[in-house]
Design an enzyme around this catalytic site. Structure first.
Site, PDB file in Angstrom:
ATOM      1  N   GLY A 196       0.832  -1.197   0.000  1.00 38.60           N
ATOM      2  CA  GLY A 196       0.000   0.000   0.000  1.00 38.60           C
ATOM      3  C   GLY A 196       0.864   1.243   0.000  1.00 38.60           C
ATOM      4  O   GLY A 196       2.039   1.197   0.374  1.00 38.60           O
ATOM      5  N   GLN A 247       2.917  10.062   1.300  1.00 45.32           N
ATOM      6  CA  GLN A 247       4.221   9.395   1.270  1.00 45.32           C
ATOM      7  C   GLN A 247       5.027   9.732   0.023  1.00 45.32           C
ATOM      8  O   GLN A 247       6.222   9.444  -0.037  1.00 45.32           O
ATOM      9  CB  GLN A 247       4.047   7.867   1.338  1.00 45.32           C
ATOM     10  CG  GLN A 247       3.517   7.391   2.677  1.00 45.32           C
ATOM     11  CD  GLN A 247       3.364   5.889   2.667  1.00 45.32           C
ATOM     12  OE1 GLN A 247       2.384   5.362   2.177  1.00 45.32           O
ATOM     13  NE2 GLN A 247       4.351   5.184   3.195  1.00 45.32           N
ATOM     14  N   CYS A 251       5.973  -0.260   6.900  1.00 47.93           N
ATOM     15  CA  CYS A 251       5.516   0.890   6.115  1.00 47.93           C
ATOM     16  C   CYS A 251       6.675   1.318   5.220  1.00 47.93           C
ATOM     17  O   CYS A 251       7.824   1.343   5.677  1.00 47.93           O
ATOM     18  CB  CYS A 251       5.147   2.026   7.072  1.00 47.93           C
ATOM     19  SG  CYS A 251       4.680   3.558   6.260  1.00 47.93           S
ATOM     20  N   LEU A 252       6.396   1.646   3.970  1.00 45.13           N
ATOM     21  CA  LEU A 252       7.474   2.033   3.048  1.00 45.13           C
ATOM     22  C   LEU A 252       8.231   3.274   3.532  1.00 45.13           C
ATOM     23  O   LEU A 252       9.365   3.507   3.137  1.00 45.13           O
ATOM     24  CB  LEU A 252       6.928   2.260   1.637  1.00 45.13           C
ATOM     25  CG  LEU A 252       6.478   1.013   0.864  1.00 45.13           C
ATOM     26  CD1 LEU A 252       5.980   1.389  -0.521  1.00 45.13           C
ATOM     27  CD2 LEU A 252       7.592  -0.011   0.768  1.00 45.13           C
ATOM     28  N   HIS A 264      -4.371   1.123   7.518  1.00 44.65           N
ATOM     29  CA  HIS A 264      -3.025   1.717   7.552  1.00 44.65           C
ATOM     30  C   HIS A 264      -2.943   2.913   6.598  1.00 44.65           C
ATOM     31  O   HIS A 264      -2.487   4.001   6.977  1.00 44.65           O
ATOM     32  CB  HIS A 264      -1.997   0.642   7.172  1.00 44.65           C
ATOM     33  CG  HIS A 264      -0.575   1.124   7.088  1.00 44.65           C
ATOM     34  ND1 HIS A 264       0.408   0.695   7.943  1.00 44.65           N
ATOM     35  CD2 HIS A 264       0.035   2.002   6.243  1.00 44.65           C
ATOM     36  CE1 HIS A 264       1.559   1.305   7.630  1.00 44.65           C
ATOM     37  NE2 HIS A 264       1.359   2.098   6.593  1.00 44.65           N
ATOM     38  N   GLU A 265      -3.390   2.711   5.353  1.00 40.84           N
ATOM     39  CA  GLU A 265      -3.249   3.781   4.358  1.00 40.84           C
ATOM     40  C   GLU A 265      -4.173   4.963   4.663  1.00 40.84           C
ATOM     41  O   GLU A 265      -3.788   6.120   4.474  1.00 40.84           O
ATOM     42  CB  GLU A 265      -3.498   3.243   2.944  1.00 40.84           C
ATOM     43  CG  GLU A 265      -2.575   2.121   2.503  1.00 40.84           C
ATOM     44  CD  GLU A 265      -1.086   2.377   2.727  1.00 40.84           C
ATOM     45  OE1 GLU A 265      -0.654   3.542   2.717  1.00 40.84           O
ATOM     46  OE2 GLU A 265      -0.362   1.383   2.939  1.00 40.84           O
ATOM     47  N   HIS A 308      -2.683   7.259   7.140  1.00 42.40           N
ATOM     48  CA  HIS A 308      -1.685   8.178   6.575  1.00 42.40           C
ATOM     49  C   HIS A 308      -2.320   9.505   6.165  1.00 42.40           C
ATOM     50  O   HIS A 308      -1.674  10.556   6.224  1.00 42.40           O
ATOM     51  CB  HIS A 308      -1.044   7.567   5.320  1.00 42.40           C
ATOM     52  CG  HIS A 308       0.181   6.743   5.571  1.00 42.40           C
ATOM     53  ND1 HIS A 308       1.339   7.258   6.102  1.00 42.40           N
ATOM     54  CD2 HIS A 308       0.432   5.432   5.342  1.00 42.40           C
ATOM     55  CE1 HIS A 308       2.252   6.294   6.188  1.00 42.40           C
ATOM     56  NE2 HIS A 308       1.724   5.172   5.732  1.00 42.40           N
TER      57      HIS A 308
HETATM   58 NI    NI Z   1       2.582   3.312   5.535  1.00 36.58          NI
END
Ligand code: NI
Length: 158
Positions: free
Chosen positions: A46, A51, A90-91, A132-133, A136
């Protein structure tokens, strides 16, 4: 399509609240495609627009199953049910993983890439990824929710 730079922990943009998209146009569709390409490049499941430095309410998810990449604009959780304890990363936090409690099921309302309203009912990993997304978009990061003592640093062999 283009790969965008993924912003990492420490940058204030990750803490800002993203704005609603007023119109799903070609520019938004291009961003969605770039986000999918960027997510795939870094083997993520995701990615949220903040991000990649864009404070718009846009997310993409891909569980690498038959559903393919999911592209959502202005997603909102309208219902959630149950809990699951999951391992999460998380990226924007390379090599960091922790245990966290996520809803077991969520129902999400959003616009698709054509600007049409859709609803998604999700369980398990997809519910986790959506939660999660969407977090953000409000500047909420997984490290805010970790079960104390479970944060691990794991180097991935590339
Ligand atoms: Ni993330």
């Amino acid at each position: 399509m283009a790969i965008r730079r993924v912003i990492e922990v420490g940058d204030e943009v990750l803490r800002k609240k993203a704005k609603e998209v007023e119109k799903v146009d070609d520019k938004i569709r291009e961003l969605l495609d770039d986000m999918v390409e960027t997510m795939h490049k870094f083997n993520g499941v995701g990615l949220a627009a903040p991000q990649v430095g864009i404070l718009k309410r846009i997310i993409v998810i891909d569980l690498y199953d038959d559903k393919g990449p999911i592209k959502l604009v202005n997603p909102v959780i309208i219902k959630e049910k149950g809990e699951q304890e999951v391992e999460e990363g998380c990226l924007s936090f390379p090599n960091q993983y922790a245990k966290i409690i996520r809803p077991m099921e969520v129902k999400v309302k959003a616009l698709n890439e054509n600007g049409e309203e859709i609803k998604i009912s999700a369980k398990g990993l997809l519910a986790q990824a959506l939660a999660h997304e969407i977090d953000h978009l409000d500047g909420i990061l997984f490290i805010d929710k970790i079960i104390p003592g479970t944060l691990e640093f794991i180097e991935q062999n590339q």
